[in-house]
Design a protein around this motif. Structure first.
Motif, PDB file in Angstrom:
ATOM      1  N   ASP A   1      -9.683 -25.653 -12.749  1.00  0.00           N
ATOM      2  CA  ASP A   1      -8.707 -26.684 -13.117  1.00  0.00           C
ATOM      3  C   ASP A   1      -7.581 -26.803 -12.092  1.00  0.00           C
ATOM      4  O   ASP A   1      -6.593 -27.501 -12.321  1.00  0.00           O
ATOM      5  CB  ASP A   1      -8.113 -26.385 -14.493  1.00  0.00           C
ATOM      6  CG  ASP A   1      -7.436 -25.016 -14.547  1.00  0.00           C
ATOM      7  OD1 ASP A   1      -7.538 -24.248 -13.562  1.00  0.00           O
ATOM      8  OD2 ASP A   1      -6.800 -24.720 -15.582  1.00  0.00           O
TER       9      ASP A   1
ATOM     10  N   GLU B   1       4.583 -20.282  -7.524  1.00  0.00           N
ATOM     11  CA  GLU B   1       3.916 -20.191  -8.826  1.00  0.00           C
ATOM     12  C   GLU B   1       3.554 -18.760  -9.205  1.00  0.00           C
ATOM     13  O   GLU B   1       3.388 -18.456 -10.389  1.00  0.00           O
ATOM     14  CB  GLU B   1       2.656 -21.061  -8.825  1.00  0.00           C
ATOM     15  CG  GLU B   1       2.934 -22.558  -8.729  1.00  0.00           C
ATOM     16  CD  GLU B   1       1.654 -23.377  -8.665  1.00  0.00           C
ATOM     17  OE1 GLU B   1       0.558 -22.777  -8.763  1.00  0.00           O
ATOM     18  OE2 GLU B   1       1.740 -24.604  -8.516  1.00  0.00           O
TER      19      GLU B   1
ATOM     20  N   THR C   1      -5.664 -24.330 -11.117  1.00  0.00           N
ATOM     21  CA  THR C   1      -4.636 -23.322 -11.353  1.00  0.00           C
ATOM     22  C   THR C   1      -4.649 -22.267 -10.258  1.00  0.00           C
ATOM     23  O   THR C   1      -5.709 -21.808  -9.838  1.00  0.00           O
ATOM     24  CB  THR C   1      -4.868 -22.631 -12.710  1.00  0.00           C
ATOM     25  OG1 THR C   1      -4.894 -23.624 -13.737  1.00  0.00           O
ATOM     26  CG2 THR C   1      -3.757 -21.632 -13.003  1.00  0.00           C
ATOM     27  N   THR C   2      -3.464 -21.875  -9.800  1.00  0.00           N
ATOM     28  CA  THR C   2      -3.365 -20.849  -8.765  1.00  0.00           C
ATOM     29  C   THR C   2      -3.734 -19.482  -9.322  1.00  0.00           C
ATOM     30  O   THR C   2      -3.125 -19.010 -10.286  1.00  0.00           O
ATOM     31  CB  THR C   2      -1.938 -20.794  -8.190  1.00  0.00           C
ATOM     32  OG1 THR C   2      -1.573 -22.086  -7.707  1.00  0.00           O
ATOM     33  CG2 THR C   2      -1.850 -19.788  -7.055  1.00  0.00           C
ATOM     34  N   GLU C   3      -4.736 -18.856  -8.719  1.00  0.00           N
ATOM     35  CA  GLU C   3      -5.130 -17.501  -9.106  1.00  0.00           C
ATOM     36  C   GLU C   3      -4.503 -16.467  -8.172  1.00  0.00           C
ATOM     37  O   GLU C   3      -3.923 -15.484  -8.625  1.00  0.00           O
ATOM     38  CB  GLU C   3      -6.665 -17.370  -9.060  1.00  0.00           C
ATOM     39  CG  GLU C   3      -7.409 -18.332  -9.956  1.00  0.00           C
ATOM     40  CD  GLU C   3      -7.579 -17.792 -11.354  1.00  0.00           C
ATOM     41  OE1 GLU C   3      -7.392 -16.583 -11.557  1.00  0.00           O
ATOM     42  OE2 GLU C   3      -7.903 -18.589 -12.264  1.00  0.00           O
TER      43      GLU C   3
ATOM     44  N   ARG D   1       2.482 -23.050  -3.923  1.00  0.00           N
ATOM     45  CA  ARG D   1       1.627 -22.082  -4.617  1.00  0.00           C
ATOM     46  C   ARG D   1       2.297 -20.713  -4.704  1.00  0.00           C
ATOM     47  O   ARG D   1       2.158 -19.998  -5.701  1.00  0.00           O
ATOM     48  CB  ARG D   1       0.300 -21.965  -3.874  1.00  0.00           C
ATOM     49  CG  ARG D   1      -0.518 -23.244  -3.811  1.00  0.00           C
ATOM     50  CD  ARG D   1      -1.406 -23.400  -5.013  1.00  0.00           C
ATOM     51  NE  ARG D   1      -2.335 -24.514  -4.852  1.00  0.00           N
ATOM     52  CZ  ARG D   1      -3.319 -24.773  -5.693  1.00  0.00           C
ATOM     53  NH1 ARG D   1      -3.500 -24.016  -6.761  1.00  0.00           N
ATOM     54  NH2 ARG D   1      -4.134 -25.797  -5.493  1.00  0.00           N
TER      55      ARG D   1
ATOM     56  N   GLU E   1      -8.201 -20.693  -6.346  1.00  0.00           N
ATOM     57  CA  GLU E   1      -7.794 -21.501  -7.492  1.00  0.00           C
ATOM     58  C   GLU E   1      -8.928 -21.606  -8.499  1.00  0.00           C
ATOM     59  O   GLU E   1     -10.113 -21.558  -8.153  1.00  0.00           O
ATOM     60  CB  GLU E   1      -7.358 -22.891  -7.041  1.00  0.00           C
ATOM     61  CG  GLU E   1      -8.399 -23.656  -6.273  1.00  0.00           C
ATOM     62  CD  GLU E   1      -7.855 -24.976  -5.724  1.00  0.00           C
ATOM     63  OE1 GLU E   1      -6.760 -25.384  -6.127  1.00  0.00           O
ATOM     64  OE2 GLU E   1      -8.548 -25.580  -4.888  1.00  0.00           O
ATOM     65  N   GLY E   2      -8.540 -21.746  -9.756  1.00  0.00           N
ATOM     66  CA  GLY E   2      -9.512 -21.902 -10.815  1.00  0.00           C
ATOM     67  C   GLY E   2     -10.095 -23.299 -10.831  1.00  0.00           C
ATOM     68  O   GLY E   2      -9.659 -24.180 -10.080  1.00  0.00           O
TER      69      GLY E   2
ATOM     70  N   ALA F   1      -1.392 -14.340  -9.749  1.00  0.00           N
ATOM     71  CA  ALA F   1      -0.695 -14.729 -10.970  1.00  0.00           C
ATOM     72  C   ALA F   1      -0.806 -13.564 -11.948  1.00  0.00           C
ATOM     73  O   ALA F   1      -1.870 -12.951 -12.083  1.00  0.00           O
ATOM     74  CB  ALA F   1      -1.315 -15.996 -11.547  1.00  0.00           C
TER      75      ALA F   1
ATOM     76  N   ARG G   1      -3.707 -13.242 -14.220  1.00  0.00           N
ATOM     77  CA  ARG G   1      -5.033 -13.508 -13.666  1.00  0.00           C
ATOM     78  C   ARG G   1      -5.458 -12.463 -12.643  1.00  0.00           C
ATOM     79  O   ARG G   1      -6.243 -12.740 -11.753  1.00  0.00           O
ATOM     80  CB  ARG G   1      -5.066 -14.899 -13.023  1.00  0.00           C
ATOM     81  CG  ARG G   1      -4.820 -16.029 -14.016  1.00  0.00           C
ATOM     82  CD  ARG G   1      -4.958 -17.370 -13.356  1.00  0.00           C
ATOM     83  NE  ARG G   1      -4.729 -18.426 -14.330  1.00  0.00           N
ATOM     84  CZ  ARG G   1      -3.550 -18.943 -14.603  1.00  0.00           C
ATOM     85  NH1 ARG G   1      -2.473 -18.496 -13.983  1.00  0.00           N
ATOM     86  NH2 ARG G   1      -3.413 -19.902 -15.505  1.00  0.00           N
TER      87      ARG G   1
END
Length: 265
Positions: A183, A151, A185-187, A148, A180-181, A207, A210
């Motif tokens: 889906d 990312e 996804t790493t926030e 993570r 994480e979102g 990110a 984000r």
């Protein structure tokens, strides 16, 4: 207390006042942010303020917010983790003592108490918005933490940050957290390290696209989880070199500034 009297020790679980919106402290921090400018003189005065030796026209404006800092003593166990944390607040960083003007947050014995009160309204509101967007937070194992982290770390930081963080994770010296979102996804990614009553926020990165409410939600999650585990004080780094946006963020989270005296038992 006069400007050059020694600061008074306070218990680690006592509230520590925030100077992040104090005009004198902000002026001092802004001076450090500027290339050249006050930096060399401020560094000398920051050191002299601790021994009562500052005697220059700049001294009243610079020394006052530093000399008024409380001292927070905290004892960590004589373990690898404890010695690592003590080392984080020893020596100097960018010419300033690492234990000076450290942002610290006293953690309550009842974790839910952290989110109560008017001062936490913005934190509650932003965290609620993140939950409504489907963001969730959890601790992650070293392998996932390392993945993570890659990312969200900008490419130019990779060589300096990721290998050391991965080594600390693999050695069990820090814990990874992720927001994480819906889906997956790493926030936001955070790393913390703990020894006895003291924890340190080693890193928190979002990110790039984000940046926002997820940082508040992950911060609240980490604080309450650490409090539930028995941690009494969360520390970051010196606040004098923080960018204005991070100063405001820490202020909303409830961090105050102190001289942090970390002792190994």
């Amino acid at each position: 207390m006069t400007a050059l009297e020694p600061s008074t020790p306070v218990f680690p679980d006592a509230p520590v006042a925030s100077l992040l919106h104090d005009d004198g402290f902000v002026a001092l921090a802004d001076g450090l942010q500027r290339r050249g400018g006050l930096r060399a003189r401020v560094t000398r005065l920051a050191t002299r303020a601790r021994v009562g030796a500052a005697r220059t026209p700049l001294a009243p404006r610079v020394v006052a917010p530093l000399a008024a800092l409380p001292t927070v003593p905290v004892t960590v166990p004589d373990t690898r983790s404890g010695r690592r944390l003590a080392a984080k607040y020893a020596g100097r960083e960018r010419g300033l003592p690492r234990d000076l003007a450290v942002s610290v947050l006293a953690l309550p014995e009842t974790p839910e108490d952290y989110l109560r009160g008017r001062s936490r309204q913005a934190l509650r509101t932003n965290s609620r918005r993140a939950r409504e967007q489907g963001v969730t937070c959890r601790a992650v194992d070293p392998a996932e933490s390392a993945r993570r982290l890659e990312e969200v770390v900008p490419d130019r930081w990779y060589r300096a940050i990721v290998p050391g963080a991965q080594a600390d994770l693999a050695a069990g010296l820090c814990t990874g957290w992720v927001a994480e979102g819906p889906d997956g996804t790493t926030e936001v990614v955070a790393l913390t390290s703990t020894a006895g009553p003291l924890a340190r926020l080693d890193l928190m990165l979002s990110a790039a696209e984000r940046e926002g409410d997820a940082r508040y939600l992950l911060s609240a999650h980490v604080v309450t989880e650490l409090a539930a585990a028995g941690t009494r004080l969360l520390a970051v780094d010196g606040a004098l070199t923080l960018a204005p946006g991070l100063r405001h963020f820490q202020h909303l989270l409830g961090f105050g500034q102190a001289t942090l005296d970390v002792r190994v038992a």
